[in-house]
Design a protein around this motif. Structure first.
Motif, PDB file in Angstrom:
ATOM      1  N   UNK A 130      -6.537   5.406   0.015  1.00 48.45           N
ATOM      2  CA  UNK A 130      -6.588   6.469   1.021  1.00 48.45           C
ATOM      3  C   UNK A 130      -6.166   7.737   0.318  1.00 48.45           C
ATOM      4  N   UNK A 131      -6.912   8.783   0.560  1.00 45.11           N
ATOM      5  CA  UNK A 131      -6.513  10.062  -0.053  1.00 45.11           C
ATOM      6  C   UNK A 131      -7.003  11.245   0.758  1.00 45.11           C
ATOM      7  N   UNK A 148      -2.964   9.375  -4.038  1.00 48.27           N
ATOM      8  CA  UNK A 148      -3.764   8.273  -3.502  1.00 48.27           C
ATOM      9  C   UNK A 148      -2.852   7.112  -3.081  1.00 48.27           C
ATOM     10  N   UNK A 149      -3.142   6.582  -1.896  1.00 44.32           N
ATOM     11  CA  UNK A 149      -2.466   5.367  -1.451  1.00 44.32           C
ATOM     12  C   UNK A 149      -3.291   4.189  -1.935  1.00 44.32           C
ATOM     13  N   UNK A 150      -2.668   3.277  -2.617  1.00 44.68           N
ATOM     14  CA  UNK A 150      -3.396   2.118  -3.134  1.00 44.68           C
ATOM     15  C   UNK A 150      -2.443   0.940  -3.290  1.00 44.68           C
ATOM     16  N   UNK A 151      -2.978  -0.268  -3.530  1.00 47.31           N
ATOM     17  CA  UNK A 151      -2.078  -1.413  -3.644  1.00 47.31           C
ATOM     18  C   UNK A 151      -1.333  -1.401  -4.971  1.00 47.31           C
ATOM     19  N   UNK A 181       0.862  -1.165   0.000  1.00 47.25           N
ATOM     20  CA  UNK A 181       0.000   0.000   0.000  1.00 47.25           C
ATOM     21  C   UNK A 181       0.902   1.220   0.000  1.00 47.25           C
ATOM     22  N   UNK A 182       0.844   2.001  -1.038  1.00 42.93           N
ATOM     23  CA  UNK A 182       1.826   3.071  -1.194  1.00 42.93           C
ATOM     24  C   UNK A 182       1.202   4.213  -1.984  1.00 42.93           C
ATOM     25  N   UNK A 197      -7.552  -1.245  -1.241  1.00 44.16           N
ATOM     26  CA  UNK A 197      -7.892  -0.033  -0.495  1.00 44.16           C
ATOM     27  C   UNK A 197      -7.377   1.197  -1.218  1.00 44.16           C
ATOM     28  N   UNK A 247      -4.400  -3.342   2.820  1.00 44.49           N
ATOM     29  CA  UNK A 247      -3.681  -3.870   1.647  1.00 44.49           C
ATOM     30  C   UNK A 247      -2.745  -5.000   2.084  1.00 44.49           C
ATOM     31  N   UNK A 268      -3.052   1.007   4.261  1.00 45.52           N
ATOM     32  CA  UNK A 268      -1.879   0.135   4.090  1.00 45.52           C
ATOM     33  C   UNK A 268      -2.076  -1.168   4.865  1.00 45.52           C
TER      34      UNK A 268
END
Lengths: 312, 392, 182
Positions: free
Chosen positions: C34-35, B175-178, B6-7, C32, C26, C23
């Protein structure tokens, strides 16, 4: 003092390098003082150099495809950004040498531009490169107007001079502003080496360019470059005019090494500025009042320089 | 082994640039691109990436510095957005005709005025003709993959062109996403060291960037155009090789549920994901709607696009850019000329949506499809329609 | 898919808590996002952050309009911002508050399910600072099953290093003290 200078014995008129990294056969005007100065710059630097040229006369006359006057690697990108291009070349060589992809042998990086490319449109780019401390030499070939586009005034055009955008007329006497002191702006960046030079004193010019290359970090050399076409002077007089500019204190020669001003050629018996103006159509219209003003200001500017040199 | 983490997409792009072993990174901050170069400068500062990070004083200087760096033979990366990209504009045309490979990620953002830091495609559309290869990413994974792909293509000696990867500002960049971050070994296999055919080297002096007199200028530009067209083959080849190593497949145009579609939406960038959901919703409701996503924008994949359209009769093309006074948005115009006087060509309707951070929702896509069907029956007065304009 | 909106003030770490949850999810193998609320952030001004968590790939870049969960980090915000705006009918609002349920319903007009905890008090005692973003995650864990505690603790450790222990303690305590009503 700069340790790199200790080993450098200096060029002498008798032992000038034979190499001509900038070849003859280019397309400069007859009597061009700028290309003459550039030739000396290149002779001083030799073959281990990469040249980043700003748009301008020197770029145009040396590189009309498929011809080139350059025997060393040379790149031209645009007008204002030669110093940034040089930053890129220097950074690339640093990392490539670190990774063992190119030989570790030192190669000088030269950025070169006219007075417009340097003092006007490119000032920010040069300032950035100087402030970041890239190891390169910036040479300004100052012919005191935008010659490539047909003699328009620049920030380096001298007071009173006629150009196509500072024409004398009923309500004007030519350029209304005093010449921008670009070397002082470079000194303000706290770079290790700044100098002014003139093709009339070519050994001095070459030694200064070589010192600029030897010093670690950014260095700047501002070179007076007569333009017979733009100044309305005879082609064969370019060197004579260059010498008169120095002898009348109009263009003093000095170095600024780590912030300390050193005058290269002290003018004890200055000639009047009118001697310098003779034979230059760009000054022909000036009346006595303007000439008197210029004389006073030239004297005052030179006094300022002397005081800076006295401070050591 | 690659790892799924997740980054934040910007950080992942910086990691990809690190995996690509970029050597010179001239950079200037501008929102929403900044996280990319911040993270790169951190990687260099921590010794995780052996590179020269050049903190230049403007975007114009960044692009100028990139030209010097690439010409001297170093793998070169930078990133920008909107006003910054426009400040570079003068220089952008130069490395492309000079055939200097480099990679730039553009975090797409609206152009002033009024000043807006939010996402649309106006910044890149005004740079449509700079002669760089350009792709659009629709999610974080693609942003990473296309960045690696860009180095591979740009530096291919058969291509030797600079390349832009477009990612939507904020909606992707923040955006953090996989994301699967590839393994260094695999990236090294995919991406050989940069070995330009020509470079600035005192051992082999060359003159770069000479004057183009009228007798040679046209030929120089034609050579560039030919190079762009020829590049497509190598773009596809590099995607195929990418699939072999990393298992993810990319095409210049992607089709989504286009079988028997009466209307096809056409999108670029991250709204494509919402568009897929919208297509699902519409299909669920019995509407025959599909989607085409353009991934390769320059060189334009005309052949692939025509094939992807198939027999569908109506295209609803969405531009994220409104060029005032033009006949329609640039993507709409491109497709209209692609199909001009082609027998059996679909009717093409141009829509402008999602300007300056305005959300393009599932409902908006439905509205666009409804309008396109309506226009297909009765020709609209204007050649494009702006979607989601507030009445008051 | 579950959607979360976090209300806080600039500098309170709302974005960090969104990041931690995403995180962690995930890392559990879920999908997921996040923003932050996109745009310039000023210290102290009301801001929002968003999370989406799903078992399948998330195919949307829309903003979050109808959250399942709203989490409010700052006790002063419900008086200023309609924190329940767009909340799904079966949604829950998680508040950092020292007020009673009646007082909350009366003052802020929130009709939905509520989770309440005095996170400011817990954070002040456990962390020595009234920064509630990690403490409130304890309430989130108690009120929803959006992410597992182990994964969340791992994310905390990764993010905070040796400061993670204190944050975990605050989170645990909030988990215990959170009251869910309605």
């Amino acid at each position: 003092m700069i340790p790199e200078f200790e080993k450098f014995k200096g060029f002498k008129a008798k032992n000038l390098p034979k190499d001509e990294p900038l070849s003859s056969g280019h397309r400069a005007c007859q009597g061009c003082g700028e290309v003459l100065a550039l030739r000396m710059v290149m002779k001083a630097l030799g073959k281990d150099v990469i040249v980043c040229n700003a748009t301008g006369c020197m770029e145009i006359i040396t590189s009309p495809y498929p011809h080139t006057a350059w025997r060393v690697p040379w790149i031209h990108i645009a007008f204002e950004n030669a110093a940034s291009v040089a930053s890129g070349v220097e950074s690339a060589r640093k990392i490539l040498a670190r990774k063992g992809k190119i030989p570790k042998k030192h190669v000088d990086i030269l950025a070169v531009g006219g007075d417009g490319a340097t003092g006007d449109i490119g000032l920010q780019w040069i300032s950035g490169a100087m402030e970041r401390g890239h190891d390169f030499v910036y040479v300004c070939l100052d012919n005191e107007a935008y010659m490539n586009t047909g003699v328009q005034r620049s920030g380096c055009t001298p007071y009173g001079a006629m150009t196509t955008t500072s024409p004398p007329g009923k309500k004007s006497f030519g350029q209304v502003t005093w010449k921008k002191n670009v070397p002082a702006i470079m000194v303000a960046h706290n770079i290790p080496y700044v100098a002014t030079a003139s093709p009339a004193y070519f050994v001095d010019l070459m030694n200064k360019v070589k010192k600029a290359a030897l010093v670690k970090g950014p260095a700047y050399v501002h070179i007076y470059s007569p333009c017979p076409t733009g100044w309305g002077s005879a082609g064969e007089r370019s060197i004579e005019i260059s010498r008169l500019a120095v002898e009348t204190k109009v263009f003093p020669l000095y170095e600024v090494i780590e912030g300390r001003y050193i005058i290269s050629r002290k003018i004890t018996k200055p000639k009047p500025v009118t001697e310098y103006f003779k034979g230059q159509r760009r000054f022909r219209h000036l009346d006595e009042d303007h000439i008197a003003y210029i004389q006073r200001r030239v004297d005052a500017e030179y006094e300022k320089l002397l005081r800076l040199a006295e401070m050591g | 082994m690659s790892k799924r983490v997740g980054i934040e997409v910007s950080i992942a792009i910086a990691e990809a640039v690190g995996l690509a072993r970029a050597e010179v990174i001239p950079a200037y901050p501008i929102t929403p691109q900044t996280h990319i170069v911040e993270h790169l400068s951190e990687m260099v500062a921590n010794g995780e990436l052996d590179a020269e990070f050049v903190p230049v004083e403007s975007e114009h200087a960044a692009m100028s510095c990139c030209c010097g760096s690439s010409a001297a033979g170093a793998r070169t990366f930078t990133s920008s957005s909107a006003q910054g990209l426009s400040l570079m504009s003068e220089i952008l045309y130069i490395p492309s005709t000079m055939r200097l490979p480099m990679v730039m990620v553009v975090a797409n953002r609206a152009m002033s005025a009024p000043i807006s830091i939010w996402n649309d495609h106006q910044d890149i559309m005004i740079q449509r003709d700079i002669g760089w290869i350009q792709t659009f990413a629709e999610n974080g994974q693609e942003a990473v993959d296309l960045t690696l792909h860009a180095f591979r293509v740009a530096e291919d000696r058969n291509v030797s062109l600079p390349m832009i990867v477009n990612i939507d500002g904020f909606t992707l960049s923040h955006v953090i996403e996989p994301i699967e971050l590839p393994d260094q070994e695999d990236v090294d296999k995919y991406l050989p060291p940069f070995k330009p055919r020509y470079k600035l080297d005192p051992r082999r002096p060359i003159t770069m960037g000479p004057v183009g007199i009228p007798e040679v200028y046209t030929e120089a530009k034609v050579a560039h155009d030919k190079a762009m067209k020829k590049a497509k083959r190598y773009i596809l080849k590099a995607w195929n090789e990418f699939e072999e190593i990393f298992g993810r497949k990319y095409n210049p145009v992607e089709s989504y549920r286009t079988e028997d579609a009466e209307v096809l939406l056409v999108t670029m960038g991250s709204i494509s994901e919402t568009a897929m959901t919208a297509v699902d919703v519409m299909r669920e409701a019995g509407q025959k709607v599909g989607l085409l996503r353009i991934r390769l924008w320059r060189p334009f994949p005309g052949q692939e696009f025509r094939k992807a359209v198939g027999k569908t009769k109506v295209l609803a093309v969405i531009d994220r850019c409104l060029p005032p006074g033009a006949l329609c948005g640039p993507v709409g115009a491109e497709l209209r000329s692609l199909f001009y006087k082609i027998p059996g060509a679909p009717k093409i309707f141009s829509f402008v949506a999602g300007l300056g951070g305005r959300d393009v929702t599932v409902e908006r896509f439905q509205e666009i499809v409804d309008k396109a069907r309506q226009f297909a029956k009765k020709r609209p007065r204007e050649l494009y329609e702006v979607i989601g304009v507030r009445e008051k | 898919m579950k959607e979360v909106r976090i209300h806080g003030r600039g500098g309170q770490g709302g974005v960090t808590s969104a990041e931690l949850v995403a995180t962690a999810a995930i890392a559990e193998g879920k999908y997921a996002q996040a923003f932050p609320s996109f745009g310039p952030e000023r210290r102290g001004a009301p801001v929002a952050a968003f999370i989406r968590v799903s078992d399948s790939q998330i195919r949307t870049r829309e903003k979050v309009y109808h959250p399942d969960i709203v989490m409010v980090l700052d006790p002063s915000l419900p008086a200023l911002v309609n924190v329940a705006e767009g909340l799904k009918d079966d949604g829950i609002v998680i508040l950092n508050t020292d007020l009673s349920e009646d007082e909350i319903r009366d003052k802020f007009g929130i009709k939905s399910k509520l989770a309440m905890v005095d996170a400011t008090k817990i954070a002040t005692e456990e962390l020595g600072l009234p920064i509630t973003n990690t403490t409130m995650l304890g309430a989130l864990l108690k009120a929803t099953e959006i992410v597992g505690k182990d994964a969340l603790f791992e994310a905390l450790e990764k993010r905070f290093g040796r400061l993670a222990e204190k944050n975990k303690a605050a989170l645990e305590r909030a988990y215990k003290e959170t009251v869910i009503v309605g």
